[in-house]
Design an enzyme around this catalytic site. Structure first.
Site, PDB file in Angstrom:
ATOM      1  N   THR A 114      18.014  11.226   6.316  1.00  0.00           N
ATOM      2  CA  THR A 114      18.695  12.383   6.717  1.00  0.00           C
ATOM      3  C   THR A 114      19.679  12.731   5.689  1.00  0.00           C
ATOM      4  OG1 THR A 114      20.140  10.685   7.996  1.00  0.00           O
ATOM      5  CG2 THR A 114      18.500  11.876   9.365  1.00  0.00           C
ATOM      6  N   GLU A 137      18.691   5.994  -0.672  1.00  0.00           N
ATOM      7  CA  GLU A 137      17.475   6.494  -1.741  1.00  0.00           C
ATOM      8  C   GLU A 137      17.622   5.868  -2.984  1.00  0.00           C
ATOM      9  OE1 GLU A 137      20.683   9.162  -1.907  1.00  0.00           O
ATOM     10  OE2 GLU A 137      19.470   9.289  -0.437  1.00  0.00           O
ATOM     11  N   TYR A 189      20.018  12.937   1.086  1.00  0.00           N
ATOM     12  CA  TYR A 189      19.094  13.723   0.255  1.00  0.00           C
ATOM     13  C   TYR A 189      17.698  13.779   0.259  1.00  0.00           C
ATOM     14  CZ  TYR A 189      18.573  14.861  -4.974  1.00  0.00           C
ATOM     15  OH  TYR A 189      18.327  15.472  -6.205  1.00  0.00           O
ATOM     16  N   ALA A 190      17.005  13.119   0.971  1.00  0.00           N
ATOM     17  CA  ALA A 190      15.702  13.369   1.049  1.00  0.00           C
ATOM     18  C   ALA A 190      15.215  14.363   2.150  1.00  0.00           C
ATOM     19  CB  ALA A 190      15.005  12.084   1.578  1.00  0.00           C
ATOM     20  N   ASP A 220      30.154   9.595   4.865  1.00  0.00           N
ATOM     21  CA  ASP A 220      28.914   8.765   4.272  1.00  0.00           C
ATOM     22  C   ASP A 220      29.291   8.250   3.053  1.00  0.00           C
ATOM     23  OD1 ASP A 220      27.687   9.103   6.650  1.00  0.00           O
ATOM     24  OD2 ASP A 220      26.222  10.315   5.913  1.00  0.00           O
TER      25      ASP A 220
END
EC number: 2.7.1.23
Length: 356
Positions: free
Chosen positions: A206, A166, A208-209, A89
């Site tokens: 899906t 984010e 850090y949050a 990612d």
């Protein structure tokens, strides 16, 4: 392809000839297996008449004959149809920086750990390349965020950023607590001390949050997420707001240093007593989907979620129920307590040697 006509002026054929298709490769060159896979894909694309473009800092490791080479930046994806990502990612988010200002779509091969952004697994690379060659893919537009930093007087500092996953407003010094006041659409909501506040997109739900306790939101849902991290408060639940909302995080003028981190890649300092406004960006990121796999199926596969009811597994006695985790969603087989992979029929029929 148009051929020159008798008596046609020089260059007439070039004017009629369609521009060549171009694909930009973004590669995690720190691993030899990834480089080898990317080289193979580049060769396949070149054989199909597609121009392969590489980044300057990756070209030497890739060593692809005849490839275009360009520096990393917003112009790297100019004129490119698809950006192919080979990595995790992090590599995908790097590619998004190049593709966002163009019409290029991004797709990738997941060679990291979980990898929600790069959806193709290594064993399906051939199918992905074939889909690119035949233009057999759909393009989704993913919501992104725009963050504006303001000073204590409410004036924009001129330093802002954007994010696909984010925007994190976080403390700089580990030993301090960051006091924040949260507002939604200009209305004060609550205040508390914390390590930071995450403003996330459905795509980033899906990432850090999720680790901070936020909800998983399907990527085609239009919404903004607000997730506190390590808040010292009784009311510090994750919030889901309208996609048109403006989320404001204000920090007091007490000397506690704060900063904005966007996707973990771009950092902007927040002035003492300043605030950060986060809203939906006008420019999305385009994602190329090569297969119709539902997001729910990917969620099950990535996290190994049990998709059969706990009563479907035969009981091994009180306190020794057969676990149904790590279900193979493709075959429906179940991992039983002895470590063997069995079909649901075998599980329902009991142990093959007669044990409970």
């Amino acid at each position: 392809m148009t051929q020159p006509q008798p008596g046609a002026p020089a260059g007439a054929a070039d004017e009629d000839r369609p521009a060549p298709r171009r694909v930009l490769l973004a590669v995690h060159t720190g691993r030899a297996d990834i480089v080898g896979l990317a080289r193979s894909a580049a060769a396949r694309l070149a054989e199909a008449g597609i121009v392969v473009r590489l980044l300057e800092d990756e070209a030497e490791a890739m060593a692809v004959p005849g490839a275009e080479v360009c520096p990393f930046g917003p112009d790297a994806a100019h004129g490119v149809e698809v950006v192919l990502v080979f990595g995790g990612d992090g590599t995908f988010l790097r590619a998004a920086e190049m593709a966002r200002s163009t019409d290029a779509a991004i797709t990738g091969v997941n060679l990291g750990r979980v990898g929600f952004l790069a959806e193709t697994e290594p064993e399906a690379v051939e199918e992905m390349i074939a889909a690119v060659q035949r233009c057999e893919y759909a393009v989704e537009e993913r919501l992104t965020l725009e963050a504006t930093v303001l000073d204590a007087e409410g004036r924009p500092t001129g330093e802002g950023t954007w994010a696909l996953n984010e925007v994190s407003v976080e403390k700089v010094e580990r030993s301090r607590v960051l006091d924040v006041v949260l507002e939604v659409d200009g209305h004060p909501l609550t205040s508390f001390g914390c390590d930071g506040i995450l403003c996330a997109t459905p795509t980033g739900s899906t990432a850090y949050a999720f680790s901070a306790g936020g909800p998983v939101v399907w990527p085609d849902v239009e919404a903004l997420l607000l997730v506190p991290t390590n808040a010292h408060a009784l009311f510090a639940r994750p919030l889901v707001t309208s996609p048109t909302s403006v989320l404001t995080i204000a920090v007091p003028p007490d000397g506690t240093r704060a900063r904005v981190s966007a996707d973990g890649r771009r950092v902007v300092d927040v002035p003492d007593g300043g605030r950060v406004e986060v809203r939906r960006s006008e420019r999305p990121v385009r994602i190329a989907r090569m297969n119709p796999t539902a997001f729910g199926d990917r969620l099950v596969a990535k996290f190994g979620l049990p998709v059969r009811g706990f009563r479907d597994a035969r009981s091994h006695g009180p306190g020794h129920e057969a676990p149904t985790g790590r279900t193979n969603v493709l075959t429906g087989d179940v991992n039983t307590s002895d470590g063997a992979l069995r079909t649901p029929e075998e599980v329902g029929g009991g142990h093959p040697d007669g044990k409970a």
